[in-house]
Enzyme design. Structure first.
Site, PDB file in Angstrom:
ATOM      1  N   LYS A  63       0.835  -1.204   0.000  1.00  0.00           N
ATOM      2  CA  LYS A  63       0.000   0.000   0.000  1.00  0.00           C
ATOM      3  C   LYS A  63       0.869   1.253   0.000  1.00  0.00           C
ATOM      4  O   LYS A  63       0.600   2.215  -0.709  1.00  0.00           O
ATOM      5  CB  LYS A  63      -0.931  -0.009   1.233  1.00  0.00           C
ATOM      6  CG  LYS A  63      -2.054  -1.026   1.105  1.00  0.00           C
ATOM      7  CD  LYS A  63      -2.772  -1.316   2.410  1.00  0.00           C
ATOM      8  CE  LYS A  63      -3.764  -2.465   2.217  1.00  0.00           C
ATOM      9  NZ  LYS A  63      -4.280  -3.040   3.448  1.00  0.00           N
TER      10      LYS A  63
ATOM     11  N   GLN B 270      -4.881  -2.101   9.621  1.00  0.00           N
ATOM     12  CA  GLN B 270      -4.638  -3.394   8.979  1.00  0.00           C
ATOM     13  C   GLN B 270      -5.182  -4.520   9.864  1.00  0.00           C
ATOM     14  O   GLN B 270      -4.846  -4.616  11.039  1.00  0.00           O
ATOM     15  CB  GLN B 270      -3.124  -3.575   8.730  1.00  0.00           C
ATOM     16  CG  GLN B 270      -2.771  -4.824   7.958  1.00  0.00           C
ATOM     17  CD  GLN B 270      -3.312  -4.794   6.525  1.00  0.00           C
ATOM     18  OE1 GLN B 270      -3.233  -3.791   5.825  1.00  0.00           O
ATOM     19  NE2 GLN B 270      -3.885  -5.910   6.086  1.00  0.00           N
TER      20      GLN B 270
ATOM     21  N   ASP C 148     -11.346   2.264   3.864  1.00  0.00           N
ATOM     22  CA  ASP C 148     -11.562   0.828   3.657  1.00  0.00           C
ATOM     23  C   ASP C 148     -13.048   0.536   3.431  1.00  0.00           C
ATOM     24  O   ASP C 148     -13.405  -0.537   2.937  1.00  0.00           O
ATOM     25  CB  ASP C 148     -11.104   0.057   4.917  1.00  0.00           C
ATOM     26  CG  ASP C 148      -9.943  -0.885   4.633  1.00  0.00           C
ATOM     27  OD1 ASP C 148      -9.651  -1.116   3.438  1.00  0.00           O
ATOM     28  OD2 ASP C 148      -9.350  -1.388   5.597  1.00  0.00           O
TER      29      ASP C 148
END
Ligand code: NDP
Length: 285
Positions: free
Chosen positions: A53, A97, A120
Site C-alpha cells: 500500500k 490493517q 476501507d
C-alpha cells in the site's frame, strides 16, 4: 474457445494513471492526499500488504504513513491513536490493517474511525450507505471486482450472478454492489447444497472462499464471467485462486487470473478512496 483473460494489472494501471492526474491537480491546489495505515504486531502477511500500500501511494503521489505499534498495545491506546488521526487535517484516509491481536475488539476499532476518513469502507455508516445506495466509500475489493467486470465491456444488468462466500469484506458487499448494478444475485456459502448446480446457472461467478481450485471448469456455464478473488498458496508454493483456472479458461467467456486479477484492484480502489476523501475533506468535489 479460450476465455478472454481480464488483466487486473492492466485495469489497475489504467485507473492509477487517472488517480495520479487527480493527485497532481490536488497538489496544485496545495492539498496533498494523505493515507495513514496502523499496523499492530508483526504478522508477515500484514507487513507485506502494508508495504504494498505504501509503495502504491508513493507511485501516485499520495503521502503515506505507517503507524507501527507493538501487539501489547491496549485497546484504549489504539482508540486514542485513532482519535489523533481523526483530528489531523493532513490525514484524509485511515486504515487499520486487520487482523488485530485477539485482546482488541476489531468492531470497536473500526467504529472509531471517522466515517469520512474510512477509506476501507468498513465503518457501519459506510456499509449502510452502500446498502441503501447513498454516497459512501465503497469497500476496496468488491469495488475493484465491479470495475473489472465493467471494464471487460460486459453488461451486469439482468445477469444471473453467483457470489460464493458471504464474508463482510468480500462476499456480502460484492453481492450488494452486483444488485445495485441490477444483476439477479445468489449468495452461496459453506451450508449451500449443490453448489455445482448454482455455478452451472450463473452468467457471473464471483468466487471468494479461500479454498484452492474448488470451482471446476466442468461446472461453469459456457461464456460466463468468472472473477476469482481467492488467494491460496499450494504446498508447492504456487499461488492459486478458488477457481481451477486451467479447466475454467476454455469454458468461461471472461476470467481473472490469480495472481494479477482482483489483487491489484484492491489497492487501486484504496488509492481512489483516499483521493476522494482528500477532495471531500477539502471541499473540492
Ligand atoms: P472468509 O474466510 O471470511 O469467508 C469465506 C467464505 O467462503 C465464507 O462465507 C464461507 O461460508 C464460504 N465457504 C467456505 N467453504 C465453502 C464451501 N465449501 N462452499 C461454499 N462456500 C464456502 O474469506 P474472505 O471473504 O475474507 O476471503 C475469501 C478469499 O479471498 C480468501 O482466499 C482471501 O485470501 C481472498 N481475498 C483476496 C483479496 C484480494 O485483494 N485479492 C481481498 C480479500 C480476500 P460460511 O460463511 O458459511 O462460513
Amino acid at each position: 474457445m479460450a476465455a478472454h483473460i481480464i488483466s487486473g494489472k492492466e485495469v489497475a494501471a489504467d485507473i492509477r494513471k487517472s488517480i495520479k492526474e487527480q493527485v497532481d491537480v490536488l497538489r496544485s491546489h496545495g492539498v496533498i492526499p494523505g493515507l495513514t495505515v496502523i499496523l499492530v504486531g508483526e504478522d508477515p502477511a500484514s507487513e507485506s500488504y502494508v508495504r504494498g500500500k505504501e509503495k502504491a501511494c508513493g507511485e501516485v503521489g499520495i503521502a503515506s504513513e505507517i503507524v507501527r505499534r507493538n501487539d501489547s498495545i491496549t485497546q484504549e491506546q489504539l482508540l486514542a491513536e485513532l482519535d489523533r488521526l481523526n483530528a489531523d487535517p493532513a490525514v484524509h484516509g485511515i486504515l487499520v490493517q486487520l487482523p488485530l491481536p485477539a485482546h482488541i475488539d476489531e468492531k470497536a476499532v473500526i467504529n472509531r474511525i471517522r466515517p469520512d476518513k474510512d477509506v476501507d469502507g468498513f465503518h457501519p455508516i459506510n456499509v449502510g450507505n452502500m446498502v441503501v445506495g447513498d454516497d459512501c466509500y465503497l469497500p476496496c475489493t468488491p469495488h475493484g471486482i465491479i470495475e473489472l467486470i465493467k471494464r471487460s465491456g460486459q453488461a451486469i444488468s439482468g445477469k444471473q450472478a453467483l457470489v460464493v462466500g458471504r464474508s463482510n469484506i468480500v462476499g456480502k458487499p460484492v453481492s450488494m454492489l452486483l444488485l445495485r448494478e441490477n444483476a439477479t444475485v445468489t449468495i452461496a456459502h459453506s451450508r449451500t447444497e449443490d453448489l455445482s448446480a448454482l455455478v452451472r446457472e450463473a452468467d457471473i461467478v464471483v468466487a471468494a472462499v479461500g479454498r484452492p481450485q474448488m470451482i471446476k471448469g466442468s461446472d461453469i456455464k459456457p461464456g460466463a464471467i468468472v472473477i476469482d478473488v481467492g488467494v491460496n498458496r499450494l504446498e508447492t508454493g504456487k499461488l492459486v485462486g478458488d477457481v481451477d483456472f486451467e479447466s475454467a479458461k476454455d469454458i468461461a467467456g471472461y476470467i481473472t487470473p490469480v495472481p494479477g486479477g482482483v489483487g491489484p484492484m484492491t489497492i487501486t480502489m484504496l488509492l481512489k478512496n483516499t483521493v476522494d476523501a482528500a477532495k471531500k475533506l477539502n471541499g473540492i468535489i
